[in-house]
Design a protein around this motif. Structure first.
Motif, PDB file in Angstrom:
ATOM      1  N   VAL A  11     -21.525  21.827  -1.754  1.00  0.00           N
ATOM      2  CA  VAL A  11     -21.119  20.968  -0.626  1.00  0.00           C
ATOM      3  C   VAL A  11     -21.663  21.483   0.702  1.00  0.00           C
ATOM      4  O   VAL A  11     -21.667  20.750   1.694  1.00  0.00           O
ATOM      5  CB  VAL A  11     -19.587  20.826  -0.561  1.00  0.00           C
ATOM      6  N   ALA A  12     -22.092  22.726   0.740  1.00  0.00           N
ATOM      7  CA  ALA A  12     -22.811  23.274   1.894  1.00  0.00           C
ATOM      8  C   ALA A  12     -23.968  24.082   1.323  1.00  0.00           C
ATOM      9  O   ALA A  12     -23.766  25.014   0.548  1.00  0.00           O
ATOM     10  CB  ALA A  12     -21.903  24.151   2.749  1.00  0.00           C
ATOM     11  N   ASP A  13     -25.186  23.716   1.695  1.00  0.00           N
ATOM     12  CA  ASP A  13     -26.366  24.192   0.973  1.00  0.00           C
ATOM     13  C   ASP A  13     -27.317  24.948   1.902  1.00  0.00           C
ATOM     14  O   ASP A  13     -28.165  24.361   2.565  1.00  0.00           O
ATOM     15  CB  ASP A  13     -27.083  22.994   0.348  1.00  0.00           C
ATOM     16  N   GLY A  14     -27.126  26.286   1.989  1.00  0.00           N
ATOM     17  CA  GLY A  14     -28.067  27.117   2.745  1.00  0.00           C
ATOM     18  C   GLY A  14     -28.143  26.775   4.219  1.00  0.00           C
ATOM     19  O   GLY A  14     -29.231  26.657   4.779  1.00  0.00           O
ATOM     20  N   ILE A  15     -26.996  26.644   4.882  1.00  0.00           N
ATOM     21  CA  ILE A  15     -26.955  26.180   6.272  1.00  0.00           C
ATOM     22  C   ILE A  15     -27.258  27.329   7.237  1.00  0.00           C
ATOM     23  O   ILE A  15     -26.653  28.395   7.165  1.00  0.00           O
ATOM     24  CB  ILE A  15     -25.576  25.569   6.589  1.00  0.00           C
ATOM     25  N   ASN A  16     -28.200  27.085   8.161  1.00  0.00           N
ATOM     26  CA  ASN A  16     -28.578  28.051   9.191  1.00  0.00           C
ATOM     27  C   ASN A  16     -28.274  27.468  10.568  1.00  0.00           C
ATOM     28  O   ASN A  16     -29.080  26.743  11.151  1.00  0.00           O
ATOM     29  CB  ASN A  16     -30.068  28.403   9.081  1.00  0.00           C
ATOM     30  N   LEU A  17     -27.085  27.761  11.064  1.00  0.00           N
ATOM     31  CA  LEU A  17     -26.630  27.254  12.354  1.00  0.00           C
ATOM     32  C   LEU A  17     -27.005  28.207  13.480  1.00  0.00           C
ATOM     33  O   LEU A  17     -26.997  29.425  13.311  1.00  0.00           O
ATOM     34  CB  LEU A  17     -25.110  27.094  12.364  1.00  0.00           C
ATOM     35  N   HIS A  18     -27.268  27.635  14.674  1.00  0.00           N
ATOM     36  CA  HIS A  18     -27.522  28.422  15.878  1.00  0.00           C
ATOM     37  C   HIS A  18     -26.804  27.726  17.036  1.00  0.00           C
ATOM     38  O   HIS A  18     -27.333  26.760  17.596  1.00  0.00           O
ATOM     39  CB  HIS A  18     -29.021  28.528  16.165  1.00  0.00           C
ATOM     40  N   LYS A  28     -14.534  25.269   8.139  1.00  0.00           N
ATOM     41  CA  LYS A  28     -13.522  26.091   7.464  1.00  0.00           C
ATOM     42  C   LYS A  28     -14.088  27.453   7.079  1.00  0.00           C
ATOM     43  O   LYS A  28     -13.380  28.468   7.140  1.00  0.00           O
ATOM     44  CB  LYS A  28     -13.002  25.361   6.223  1.00  0.00           C
ATOM     45  N   MET A  29     -15.355  27.497   6.705  1.00  0.00           N
ATOM     46  CA  MET A  29     -15.956  28.789   6.385  1.00  0.00           C
ATOM     47  C   MET A  29     -16.078  29.653   7.628  1.00  0.00           C
ATOM     48  O   MET A  29     -15.855  30.872   7.579  1.00  0.00           O
ATOM     49  CB  MET A  29     -17.334  28.580   5.726  1.00  0.00           C
ATOM     50  N   LEU A  30     -16.425  29.046   8.767  1.00  0.00           N
ATOM     51  CA  LEU A  30     -16.537  29.806  10.013  1.00  0.00           C
ATOM     52  C   LEU A  30     -15.208  30.460  10.378  1.00  0.00           C
ATOM     53  O   LEU A  30     -15.169  31.572  10.914  1.00  0.00           O
ATOM     54  CB  LEU A  30     -16.989  28.893  11.155  1.00  0.00           C
ATOM     55  N   THR A  86     -25.335  31.282  11.472  1.00  0.00           N
ATOM     56  CA  THR A  86     -25.151  31.437  10.032  1.00  0.00           C
ATOM     57  C   THR A  86     -26.504  31.592   9.358  1.00  0.00           C
ATOM     58  O   THR A  86     -27.516  31.069   9.835  1.00  0.00           O
ATOM     59  CB  THR A  86     -24.403  30.244   9.399  1.00  0.00           C
ATOM     60  N   VAL A  87     -26.504  32.321   8.259  1.00  0.00           N
ATOM     61  CA  VAL A  87     -27.723  32.543   7.488  1.00  0.00           C
ATOM     62  C   VAL A  87     -27.454  32.144   6.043  1.00  0.00           C
ATOM     63  O   VAL A  87     -26.607  32.739   5.369  1.00  0.00           O
ATOM     64  CB  VAL A  87     -28.166  34.018   7.560  1.00  0.00           C
ATOM     65  N   ASN A  88     -28.117  31.080   5.617  1.00  0.00           N
ATOM     66  CA  ASN A  88     -28.026  30.625   4.228  1.00  0.00           C
ATOM     67  C   ASN A  88     -26.567  30.393   3.788  1.00  0.00           C
ATOM     68  O   ASN A  88     -26.179  30.713   2.664  1.00  0.00           O
ATOM     69  CB  ASN A  88     -28.699  31.631   3.288  1.00  0.00           C
ATOM     70  N   LEU A  89     -25.767  29.827   4.660  1.00  0.00           N
ATOM     71  CA  LEU A  89     -24.347  29.620   4.370  1.00  0.00           C
ATOM     72  C   LEU A  89     -24.186  28.540   3.299  1.00  0.00           C
ATOM     73  O   LEU A  89     -24.646  27.406   3.463  1.00  0.00           O
ATOM     74  CB  LEU A  89     -23.607  29.218   5.644  1.00  0.00           C
ATOM     75  N   THR A  90     -23.515  28.900   2.221  1.00  0.00           N
ATOM     76  CA  THR A  90     -23.437  28.028   1.048  1.00  0.00           C
ATOM     77  C   THR A  90     -22.010  28.006   0.496  1.00  0.00           C
ATOM     78  O   THR A  90     -21.333  29.029   0.467  1.00  0.00           O
ATOM     79  CB  THR A  90     -24.400  28.519  -0.056  1.00  0.00           C
ATOM     80  N   LYS A  91     -21.576  26.818   0.070  1.00  0.00           N
ATOM     81  CA  LYS A  91     -20.284  26.694  -0.596  1.00  0.00           C
ATOM     82  C   LYS A  91     -20.428  25.781  -1.787  1.00  0.00           C
ATOM     83  O   LYS A  91     -20.955  24.664  -1.692  1.00  0.00           O
ATOM     84  CB  LYS A  91     -19.225  26.120   0.357  1.00  0.00           C
ATOM     85  N   GLU A  92     -19.937  26.289  -2.928  1.00  0.00           N
ATOM     86  CA  GLU A  92     -20.003  25.533  -4.178  1.00  0.00           C
ATOM     87  C   GLU A  92     -18.588  25.349  -4.725  1.00  0.00           C
ATOM     88  O   GLU A  92     -17.791  26.285  -4.771  1.00  0.00           O
ATOM     89  CB  GLU A  92     -20.857  26.287  -5.190  1.00  0.00           C
ATOM     90  N   TYR A  93     -18.264  24.114  -5.097  1.00  0.00           N
ATOM     91  CA  TYR A  93     -16.983  23.797  -5.731  1.00  0.00           C
ATOM     92  C   TYR A  93     -17.238  23.273  -7.140  1.00  0.00           C
ATOM     93  O   TYR A  93     -17.841  22.209  -7.302  1.00  0.00           O
ATOM     94  CB  TYR A  93     -16.230  22.723  -4.943  1.00  0.00           C
ATOM     95  N   HIS A  94     -16.803  24.009  -8.147  1.00  0.00           N
ATOM     96  CA  HIS A  94     -16.878  23.538  -9.532  1.00  0.00           C
ATOM     97  C   HIS A  94     -18.271  23.013  -9.889  1.00  0.00           C
ATOM     98  O   HIS A  94     -18.427  21.930 -10.458  1.00  0.00           O
ATOM     99  CB  HIS A  94     -15.830  22.452  -9.782  1.00  0.00           C
ATOM    100  N   GLY A  95     -19.268  23.775  -9.514  1.00  0.00           N
ATOM    101  CA  GLY A  95     -20.635  23.409  -9.846  1.00  0.00           C
ATOM    102  C   GLY A  95     -21.284  22.431  -8.891  1.00  0.00           C
ATOM    103  O   GLY A  95     -22.462  22.109  -9.048  1.00  0.00           O
ATOM    104  N   ARG A  96     -20.548  21.967  -7.874  1.00  0.00           N
ATOM    105  CA  ARG A  96     -21.120  21.028  -6.895  1.00  0.00           C
ATOM    106  C   ARG A  96     -21.291  21.735  -5.560  1.00  0.00           C
ATOM    107  O   ARG A  96     -20.341  22.285  -5.004  1.00  0.00           O
ATOM    108  CB  ARG A  96     -20.204  19.818  -6.729  1.00  0.00           C
ATOM    109  N   PRO A 132     -17.164  31.538   1.722  1.00  0.00           N
ATOM    110  CA  PRO A 132     -18.486  31.044   1.318  1.00  0.00           C
ATOM    111  C   PRO A 132     -18.851  31.543  -0.075  1.00  0.00           C
ATOM    112  O   PRO A 132     -18.435  32.637  -0.481  1.00  0.00           O
ATOM    113  CB  PRO A 132     -19.427  31.645   2.368  1.00  0.00           C
ATOM    114  N   THR A 133     -19.627  30.763  -0.781  1.00  0.00           N
ATOM    115  CA  THR A 133     -20.187  31.218  -2.048  1.00  0.00           C
ATOM    116  C   THR A 133     -21.334  32.187  -1.807  1.00  0.00           C
ATOM    117  O   THR A 133     -21.532  33.140  -2.568  1.00  0.00           O
ATOM    118  CB  THR A 133     -20.682  30.005  -2.867  1.00  0.00           C
ATOM    119  N   ASP A 134     -22.056  31.955  -0.711  1.00  0.00           N
ATOM    120  CA  ASP A 134     -23.200  32.808  -0.386  1.00  0.00           C
ATOM    121  C   ASP A 134     -23.474  32.685   1.112  1.00  0.00           C
ATOM    122  O   ASP A 134     -23.008  31.759   1.776  1.00  0.00           O
ATOM    123  CB  ASP A 134     -24.432  32.375  -1.182  1.00  0.00           C
ATOM    124  N   GLY A 135     -24.244  33.631   1.631  1.00  0.00           N
ATOM    125  CA  GLY A 135     -24.669  33.564   3.019  1.00  0.00           C
ATOM    126  C   GLY A 135     -23.836  34.419   3.951  1.00  0.00           C
ATOM    127  O   GLY A 135     -22.849  35.040   3.554  1.00  0.00           O
TER     128      GLY A 135
END
Length: 307
Positions: free
Chosen positions: A20-27, A49-51, A8-18, A57-60
């Motif tokens: 919960v996953a912040d720029g995750i780079n998995l290998h 769940k994003m995978l 993953t590259v910069n994987l991000t998830k935002e819920y209602h302004g919060r 995702p919100t971003d990434g």
């Protein structure tokens, strides 16, 4: 990228302004067991769940088997098996009947598929019991059977030991290790149980408050963590004075009220023990240890240990 089953590259998830996953780079290397380690609420389930495209995702970006997830067709998901949160099945059907429905939906035709999956998770003798009569541990086992019966290349398992008794934990761990070692299945698990991670994983990622703090090979971690001799003594300050003046030891740490941890002259611990006793210091225990995963985790996230 081809060496990773998941990246993953910069994987991000935002819920209602919060976030919960912040720029995750998995290998996640192919053919290895990767444990995503973190406290409850750290962001492990959201990441999984994003995978699986259960949430967007919100971003990434997500890459599965080297292919961007945006171009990874739904048909390719037959290469993946998963158990996320509590597995759901028809309450009024047996394990075999539930799996038969899944097999038809997936277009599977091998006769031994279901029997092999139930045997692997030790549910083959429960052929009369309905799902609603299952314990939490049995439900987890059936979820694993559903995830593996099509022989996927990648398993994504959210807290797979949850609800299992000690025997079930041992059997499930042995089965996952067998899948990885003998069939080359890549296994990506989440957990907050340090002991299980130590016995199962090849690689760990530590996640805290939505951020992936570090990824490391577990064996390399243990090689890097320093070996030490630990002395339990009656007077830790006086013992430290003896170490410095009599044995010229300066690389040590005082832990709590009665523990001394030596990082040098470890092989001289018998002489050191005799010297402390000669100075009237009671030594309750001497042992040699390496840095534990619990200490590593606590250093990374701060505060109390995982749980």
């Amino acid at each position: 990228m081809d060496k990773y089953a998941i990246e993953t590259v910069n994987l991000t998830k935002e819920y209602h302004g919060r976030i919960v996953a912040d720029g995750i780079n998995l290998h996640v290397p192919k053919g290895k067991i990767y444990a995503l380690l973190g406290r409850n609420g750290a962001g492990k389930t959201t990441t999984m769940k994003m995978l699986l495209r259960l949430i967007r995702p919100t971003d990434g970006s997500i890459y599965l088997f080297g292919e961007n997830c945006s171009r990874f067709g739904k048909g390719n998901y037959h290469r993946i098996g998963s158990v996320i949160e509590a597995p759901a099945f028809y309450e009024n059907l047996t394990a075999k009947e539930n799996l038969e429905i899944l097999a038809r939906l997936r277009g599977m035709h091998r006769r031994d598929t279901i029997e092999n999956a139930l045997f692997a998770v030790h549910l083959d003798k429960e052929d009369k019991k309905l799902f609603r009569e299952y314990s939490l541990g049995m439900k987890q086992r059936l979820g694993l059977a559903a995830a593996v019966m099509h022989e996927p290349e990648l398993l994504i398992l959210d807290e797979p030991m949850n609800g299992l008794d000690p025997i079930g934990i041992h059997e499930t761990r042995a089965y996952l290790l067998q899948l990885c070692r003998e069939k080359g299945t890549t296994i990506f698990v989440s957990s907050h149980v340090l002991n299980e991670v130590e016995q199962l994983a090849d690689v760990i990622g530590v996640i805290n408050k939505g951020k992936l703090l570090e990824e490391t090979n577990l064996q390399e971690l243990y090689r890097q963590r320093r070996r030490y001799a630990e002395f339990e003594v009656s007077d830790v300050n006086r013992a430290a004075f003896v170490l410095e003046r009599r044995f010229r030891i300066s690389d040590y740490a005082i832990i709590g009220n009665n523990i001394l941890r030596l990082y040098e002259k470890i092989d001289s611990r018998a002489q050191i023990n005799s010297g402390l006793v000669a100075e009237g210091i009671f030594v309750g225990k001497v042992c040699v240890e390496s840095g534990k995963l619990e200490e590593y985790f606590t250093e990374l996230v701060g505060g109390d240990t995982i749980g």
